[in-house]
Design a protein around this motif. Structure first.
Motif, PDB file in Angstrom:
ATOM      1  N   LEU A 114      -5.919  -0.079  -4.097  1.00 41.62           N
ATOM      2  CA  LEU A 114      -5.801   0.270  -2.681  1.00 41.62           C
ATOM      3  C   LEU A 114      -7.063  -0.078  -1.900  1.00 41.62           C
ATOM      4  O   LEU A 114      -7.011  -0.334  -0.690  1.00 41.62           O
ATOM      5  CB  LEU A 114      -5.495   1.764  -2.535  1.00 41.62           C
ATOM      6  CG  LEU A 114      -4.066   2.195  -2.879  1.00 41.62           C
ATOM      7  CD1 LEU A 114      -3.974   3.705  -3.030  1.00 41.62           C
ATOM      8  CD2 LEU A 114      -3.103   1.707  -1.802  1.00 41.62           C
ATOM      9  N   GLU A 115      -8.204  -0.097  -2.586  1.00 46.34           N
ATOM     10  CA  GLU A 115      -9.475  -0.355  -1.915  1.00 46.34           C
ATOM     11  C   GLU A 115      -9.892  -1.818  -1.955  1.00 46.34           C
ATOM     12  O   GLU A 115     -10.920  -2.192  -1.360  1.00 46.34           O
ATOM     13  CB  GLU A 115     -10.566   0.503  -2.578  1.00 46.34           C
ATOM     14  CG  GLU A 115     -10.355   2.003  -2.370  1.00 46.34           C
ATOM     15  CD  GLU A 115     -11.297   2.839  -3.205  1.00 46.34           C
ATOM     16  OE1 GLU A 115     -12.051   2.242  -4.017  1.00 46.34           O
ATOM     17  OE2 GLU A 115     -11.275   4.069  -3.082  1.00 46.34           O
ATOM     18  N   GLU A 116      -9.105  -2.661  -2.630  1.00 46.66           N
ATOM     19  CA  GLU A 116      -9.453  -4.074  -2.712  1.00 46.66           C
ATOM     20  C   GLU A 116      -9.365  -4.731  -1.347  1.00 46.66           C
ATOM     21  O   GLU A 116      -8.690  -4.255  -0.434  1.00 46.66           O
ATOM     22  CB  GLU A 116      -8.528  -4.796  -3.693  1.00 46.66           C
ATOM     23  CG  GLU A 116      -8.858  -4.518  -5.150  1.00 46.66           C
ATOM     24  CD  GLU A 116      -7.925  -5.258  -6.091  1.00 46.66           C
ATOM     25  OE1 GLU A 116      -6.974  -5.901  -5.596  1.00 46.66           O
ATOM     26  OE2 GLU A 116      -8.147  -5.202  -7.309  1.00 46.66           O
ATOM     27  N   GLN A 167      -6.134   3.490  -7.295  1.00 44.21           N
ATOM     28  CA  GLN A 167      -7.048   3.675  -6.171  1.00 44.21           C
ATOM     29  C   GLN A 167      -7.903   2.438  -5.950  1.00 44.21           C
ATOM     30  O   GLN A 167      -8.165   2.049  -4.803  1.00 44.21           O
ATOM     31  CB  GLN A 167      -7.943   4.900  -6.429  1.00 44.21           C
ATOM     32  CG  GLN A 167      -8.768   5.318  -5.224  1.00 44.21           C
ATOM     33  CD  GLN A 167      -7.919   5.651  -4.016  1.00 44.21           C
ATOM     34  OE1 GLN A 167      -6.871   6.294  -4.136  1.00 44.21           O
ATOM     35  NE2 GLN A 167      -8.352   5.198  -2.847  1.00 44.21           N
ATOM     36  N   ARG A 168      -8.329   1.809  -7.037  1.00 46.73           N
ATOM     37  CA  ARG A 168      -9.116   0.570  -6.890  1.00 46.73           C
ATOM     38  C   ARG A 168      -8.283  -0.525  -6.237  1.00 46.73           C
ATOM     39  O   ARG A 168      -8.794  -1.295  -5.412  1.00 46.73           O
ATOM     40  CB  ARG A 168      -9.638   0.106  -8.252  1.00 46.73           C
ATOM     41  CG  ARG A 168     -10.761   0.964  -8.811  1.00 46.73           C
ATOM     42  CD  ARG A 168     -11.512   0.252  -9.924  1.00 46.73           C
ATOM     43  NE  ARG A 168     -10.662  -0.067 -11.060  1.00 46.73           N
ATOM     44  CZ  ARG A 168     -10.409   0.750 -12.073  1.00 46.73           C
ATOM     45  NH1 ARG A 168     -10.957   1.974 -12.084  1.00 46.73           N
ATOM     46  NH2 ARG A 168      -9.639   0.380 -13.083  1.00 46.73           N
ATOM     47  N   GLN A 179       0.826  -1.201   0.000  1.00 46.70           N
ATOM     48  CA  GLN A 179       0.000   0.000   0.000  1.00 46.70           C
ATOM     49  C   GLN A 179       0.866   1.260   0.000  1.00 46.70           C
ATOM     50  O   GLN A 179       0.551   2.237  -0.678  1.00 46.70           O
ATOM     51  CB  GLN A 179      -0.931   0.003   1.211  1.00 46.70           C
ATOM     52  CG  GLN A 179      -2.126  -0.932   1.070  1.00 46.70           C
ATOM     53  CD  GLN A 179      -3.133  -0.729   2.183  1.00 46.70           C
ATOM     54  OE1 GLN A 179      -2.756  -0.444   3.321  1.00 46.70           O
ATOM     55  NE2 GLN A 179      -4.404  -0.879   1.870  1.00 46.70           N
ATOM     56  N   LYS A 182       0.569   4.068  -2.886  1.00 46.28           N
ATOM     57  CA  LYS A 182       0.307   5.460  -2.528  1.00 46.28           C
ATOM     58  C   LYS A 182       1.423   6.368  -3.020  1.00 46.28           C
ATOM     59  O   LYS A 182       1.181   7.492  -3.477  1.00 46.28           O
ATOM     60  CB  LYS A 182       0.147   5.591  -1.011  1.00 46.28           C
ATOM     61  CG  LYS A 182      -1.129   4.971  -0.469  1.00 46.28           C
ATOM     62  CD  LYS A 182      -1.185   5.072   1.050  1.00 46.28           C
ATOM     63  CE  LYS A 182      -2.447   4.428   1.602  1.00 46.28           C
ATOM     64  NZ  LYS A 182      -2.475   4.465   3.090  1.00 46.28           N
TER      65      LYS A 182
END
Length: 283
Positions: free
Chosen positions: A272-274, A269-270, A181, A185
């Motif tokens: 990171l949100e998984e 971003q997707r 992550q 980022k």
């Protein structure tokens, strides 16, 4: 200014000689450590540690100092003597680093791993370990060198930088979720720089050009372009027009099939949100 001793491999104090030369050059220019840091884009404390002999710094920093003081090759020679292994930096890679520092524009393609200019410290360390470097002072030195090299992308004189990363780069994650992550980022943060453009080449593009070759195209101040191509075992500087044109054509074709910068940021971003995967400690 005190007279300088000759540069020689027989010096019994190469590290002290290197630090002494740094102090002499800065004193001769009348720069403070703070001013030096502002001009070159590195933290002033790094130069203080180099002048006191606490650290040697990286070859990228030393080359920047050579350019700043107008001493082409002198400081790098002293650095190599102090490092104790002059052969580790082949002439062609040394030339590439010099050209990279001078470039007004850099176009990068990476088919498998995050390129050095975009790596976090943790990612760089793990990658260098996989390349065969054992934990220790030399590994720390190489990690520091890679981190210092990232300074090229910042400051008023930073080049225009475009990186196309294959989707493999984003799918071949670090096993530790937090470390990965952090790297993702960092990619988004760097892409927010006005001089940086980041694009992802999706799997849906199919088999494309340069499938296993890391490539950097450097646009130099005089207008010509040179290239650096690298595999896992070797690297080559390409300067002849025909070779550079072929690589530029391949790069342009890759760019035609890549996601837009905005689409790439949304893709990251997707990721990171998984749903998180287990950390390395729990496997």
């Amino acid at each position: 200014m005190p007279p300088r001793r000759a540069v020689t491999g027989r010096s019994q104090e190469p590290r002290q000689r290197f630090a002494e030369e740094l102090r002499l050059l800065r004193s001769g220019r009348g720069d403070s450590l703070r001013q030096l840091g502002e001009v070159l884009g590195w933290d002033s404390s790094l130069f203080g540690k180099m002048e006191s002999g606490q650290t040697l710094g990286s070859p990228e920093v030393v080359q920047a100092l050579d350019q700043h003081y107008g001493t082409p090759g002198l400081l790098l020679t002293l650095w190599e003597l102090a490092a104790g292994d002059p052969a580790q930096f082949k002439e062609r890679y040394r030339r590439f680093m010099t050209l990279e520092a001078e470039a007004t524009g850099i176009q990068q393609y990476s088919p498998a791993v995050v390129p050095g200019l975009l790596q976090t410290e943790t990612y760089a360390r793990r990658l260098l370990c996989l390349g065969g470097l054992a934990p220790g002072a030399y590994l720390d030195q190489q990690v520091d060198a890679r981190m210092n090299r990232r300074g090229l992308l910042y400051g008023d004189s930073a080049p225009q930088f475009r990186a196309i990363l294959d989707e493999t780069v984003f799918r071949r994650s670090l096993l530790d979720r937090e470390e990965w992550q952090e790297q993702l980022k960092h990619l988004n943060e760097v892409a927010d720089q006005p001089n940086v453009t980041l694009q992802m080449l999706p799997f849906s593009a199919g088999l494309r050009e340069l499938p296993n070759t890391d490539t950097a195209l450097l646009r130099l101040p005089e207008g010509r372009t040179v290239a650096w191509v690298e595999t896992g075992y070797d690297g080559q500087l390409v300067a002849e027009n025909a070779g550079v044109e072929r690589l530029q054509f391949s790069y342009d074709r890759l760019r035609d099939h890549a996601l837009s910068p905005r689409g790439t940021a949304e893709f990251i971003q997707r990721l990171l949100e998984e749903v998180p995967w287990p950390s390395a400690d729990s496997i």
